[in-house]
Design an enzyme around this catalytic site. Structure first.
Site, PDB file in Angstrom:
ATOM      1  N   ASP A   1       0.842  -1.203   0.000  1.00 30.59           N
ATOM      2  CA  ASP A   1       0.000   0.000   0.000  1.00 30.59           C
ATOM      3  C   ASP A   1       0.873   1.248   0.000  1.00 30.59           C
ATOM      4  OD1 ASP A   1      -2.219  -1.591   0.056  1.00 30.59           O
ATOM      5  OD2 ASP A   1      -2.699  -1.252   2.165  1.00 30.59           O
TER       6      ASP A   1
ATOM      7  N   GLY B   1      -3.269  -5.363   0.819  1.00 27.79           N
ATOM      8  CA  GLY B   1      -3.878  -6.447   0.047  1.00 27.79           C
ATOM      9  C   GLY B   1      -4.970  -7.052   0.911  1.00 27.79           C
TER      10      GLY B   1
ATOM     11  N   ASN C   1     -19.857  -5.325   0.997  1.00 30.15           N
ATOM     12  CA  ASN C   1     -20.398  -4.046   1.454  1.00 30.15           C
ATOM     13  C   ASN C   1     -21.592  -3.724   0.548  1.00 30.15           C
ATOM     14  OD1 ASN C   1     -19.443  -2.882  -0.921  1.00 30.15           O
ATOM     15  ND2 ASN C   1     -17.643  -1.947   0.046  1.00 30.15           N
TER      16      ASN C   1
ATOM     17  N   LEU D   1     -21.933  -2.214   6.623  1.00 38.27           N
ATOM     18  CA  LEU D   1     -22.571  -0.921   6.345  1.00 38.27           C
ATOM     19  C   LEU D   1     -21.725   0.246   6.840  1.00 38.27           C
ATOM     20  CD1 LEU D   1     -26.135  -1.995   7.585  1.00 38.27           C
ATOM     21  CD2 LEU D   1     -25.361  -1.915   5.197  1.00 38.27           C
TER      22      LEU D   1
ATOM     23  N   GLY E   1     -22.636  -0.302  10.976  1.00 32.10           N
ATOM     24  CA  GLY E   1     -22.514  -1.667  11.482  1.00 32.10           C
ATOM     25  C   GLY E   1     -22.664  -2.699  10.378  1.00 32.10           C
TER      26      GLY E   1
ATOM     27  N   ASP F   1     -11.529  -5.266   5.867  1.00 33.82           N
ATOM     28  CA  ASP F   1     -10.647  -6.420   6.084  1.00 33.82           C
ATOM     29  C   ASP F   1     -10.482  -6.706   7.575  1.00 33.82           C
ATOM     30  OD1 ASP F   1     -10.299  -6.516   3.333  1.00 33.82           O
ATOM     31  OD2 ASP F   1      -8.554  -5.187   3.411  1.00 33.82           O
TER      32      ASP F   1
ATOM     33  N   ASN G   1     -17.412  -5.635  14.335  1.00 32.77           N
ATOM     34  CA  ASN G   1     -17.784  -4.217  14.244  1.00 32.77           C
ATOM     35  C   ASN G   1     -16.833  -3.376  15.093  1.00 32.77           C
ATOM     36  OD1 ASN G   1     -20.049  -4.183  12.575  1.00 32.77           O
ATOM     37  ND2 ASN G   1     -21.499  -4.432  14.256  1.00 32.77           N
TER      38      ASN G   1
ATOM     39  N   GLY H   1      -3.612   3.997   8.075  1.00 31.42           N
ATOM     40  CA  GLY H   1      -3.074   2.830   7.389  1.00 31.42           C
ATOM     41  C   GLY H   1      -4.010   1.635   7.465  1.00 31.42           C
TER      42      GLY H   1
HETATM   43  O1  RIB Z   1      -9.166  -3.311   1.560  1.00 29.16           O
HETATM   44  C1  RIB Z   1      -8.045  -2.489   1.590  1.00 29.16           C
HETATM   45  C2  RIB Z   1      -6.987  -3.034   0.695  1.00 29.16           C
HETATM   46  O2  RIB Z   1      -7.440  -2.985  -0.627  1.00 29.16           O
HETATM   47  C3  RIB Z   1      -5.683  -2.270   0.704  1.00 29.16           C
HETATM   48  O3  RIB Z   1      -4.770  -2.762   1.644  1.00 29.16           O
HETATM   49  C4  RIB Z   1      -5.205  -2.401  -0.733  1.00 29.16           C
HETATM   50  O4  RIB Z   1      -4.009  -3.103  -0.834  1.00 29.16           O
HETATM   51  C5  RIB Z   1      -6.339  -3.075  -1.480  1.00 29.16           C
HETATM   52  O5  RIB Z   1      -6.106  -4.417  -1.672  1.00 29.16           O
HETATM   53 NA    NA Z   2      -7.193   2.439   9.437  1.00 30.18          NA
END
Ligand code: RIB
Ligand code: NA
Length: 303
Positions: free
Chosen positions: A12, A38, A183, A220, A224, A251, A275, A286
């Site tokens: 990133d 990722g 989402n 959402l 939530g 993620d 959540n 980040g």
């Molecule tokens: O969901 C966020 C991620 O989407 C980031 O870390 C970026 O690398 C993309 O894969």
């Molecule tokens: Na963050």
């Protein structure tokens, strides 16, 4: 191993911008962060930091980013036996975060686009011992389908995060998954339905239930998550926080949900915990850098 993540890793490159440049214009941005990201790696890192034993099946490139990515996964306690080096660039993600903490992401899949069904077959023995397989859509769809098929043979539940949304995703080929976690916009794209109101969202989720997927969990954002299953629908609200950077919050949600569900088997409690974990991540900058560690876990070789 508790969880196998079959998915992507990216580097990133996050610029904190005042505004996007227009064509031919150069603008200065006040800040920048380089980090490991990722969607696959992020979810793996969140689950591992919370205490799950995580195996990652992924491909890195043959450039300066590859070693760094592998070391990062190891530092996070993740099994890298099936991280393969590839004649390609590593995946990268230039990300732009505006003053309202909204993000725009470009992904260049690089080596991730080469993760293939044979790679998954090679990891079969290791995957066979896991309680859950997690996937996203930053690897080829054929690889996703092959993994769903393998999981079916092995009797392992799959959580699919259909991100980034791909309208070519065949619901028929992923009908065997246990959980699908989109989402709102991803739900709209893969169901072909509008998601403007709560009723719309529930209708769209029913397209996925009708395809054979038992649990649809729609994230959402600040509101939530909505869990829709044959038992009905339940909105599980999130606590309100001061957002600084929402990148990777989805993620964080999935990594935490997966850790909690494989530990407790309780869907609703796992959503509630997810959540909270995601909300906490948006208060920090980040992606992986914003994920908290669980009790008793710390970076391997913490220096
Ligand atoms: O969901 C966020 C991620 O989407 C980031 O870390 C970026 O690398 C993309 O894969
Ligand atoms: Na963050």
């Amino acid at each position: 191993m508790d969880i196998a993540v079959v998915g992507s890793n990216m580097v990133d490159l996050i610029s904190y911008i005042d505004r996007m440049p227009t064509e031919g214009e150069t603008v200065e941005a006040p800040d920048f962060r380089l980090g490991c990201g990722g969607k696959g790696a992020n979810q793996a890192v969140a689950a591992s930091r919370l205490g799950s034993d995580v195996l990652m099946v992924t491909r890195v490139g043959n450039d300066m980013f590859a070693d760094n990515t592998i070391h990062n996964l190891e530092d996070n306690g993740i099994d890298t036996t099936y991280v393969m080096r590839t004649e390609a660039t590593s995946g990268v993600a230039p990300i732009f975060v505006d003053p309202q903490s909204r993000n725009s992401i470009i992904i260049v899949k690089g080596a991730n686009a080469k993760l293939c069904a044979d790679d998954i077959a090679a990891a079969r023995q290791a995957i066979a011992g896991c309680k859950l397989i997690i996937m996203q859509l930053e690897i080829p769809l054929e690889t996703v389908y092959a993994t769903v098929d393998l999981a079916g043979e092995l009797g392992i539940p799959v959580l699919l995060n259909p991100a980034p949304a791909d309208p070519r995703l065949s619901l028929d080929r992923v009908r065997g998954v246990e959980f699908i976690v989109p989402n709102e916009s991803e739900l709209s794209l893969i169901s072909g339905m509008p998601v403007d109101t709560r009723a719309d969202i529930v209708n769209a989720a029913h397209v996925l239930l009708d395809a054979g997927i038992p649990h649809v969990i729609v994230t959402l954002g600040a509101k939530g998550a909505l869990w829709v299953s044959a038992a009905g629908q339940r909105l599980i609200p999130a606590q309100t926080v001061e957002a600084v950077d929402t990148t990777g919050a989805g993620d964080a949600f999935i990594g935490c949900f997966s850790h909690m569900w494989t530990t407790t088997g309780d869907v609703e409690a796992s959503i509630r915990a997810a959540n909270q974990y995601a909300a906490e991540s948006v208060t920090r900058r980040g992606t992986q850098t914003s994920y908290a560690w669980g009790h008793g876990r710390e970076p391997r070789g913490a220096r």
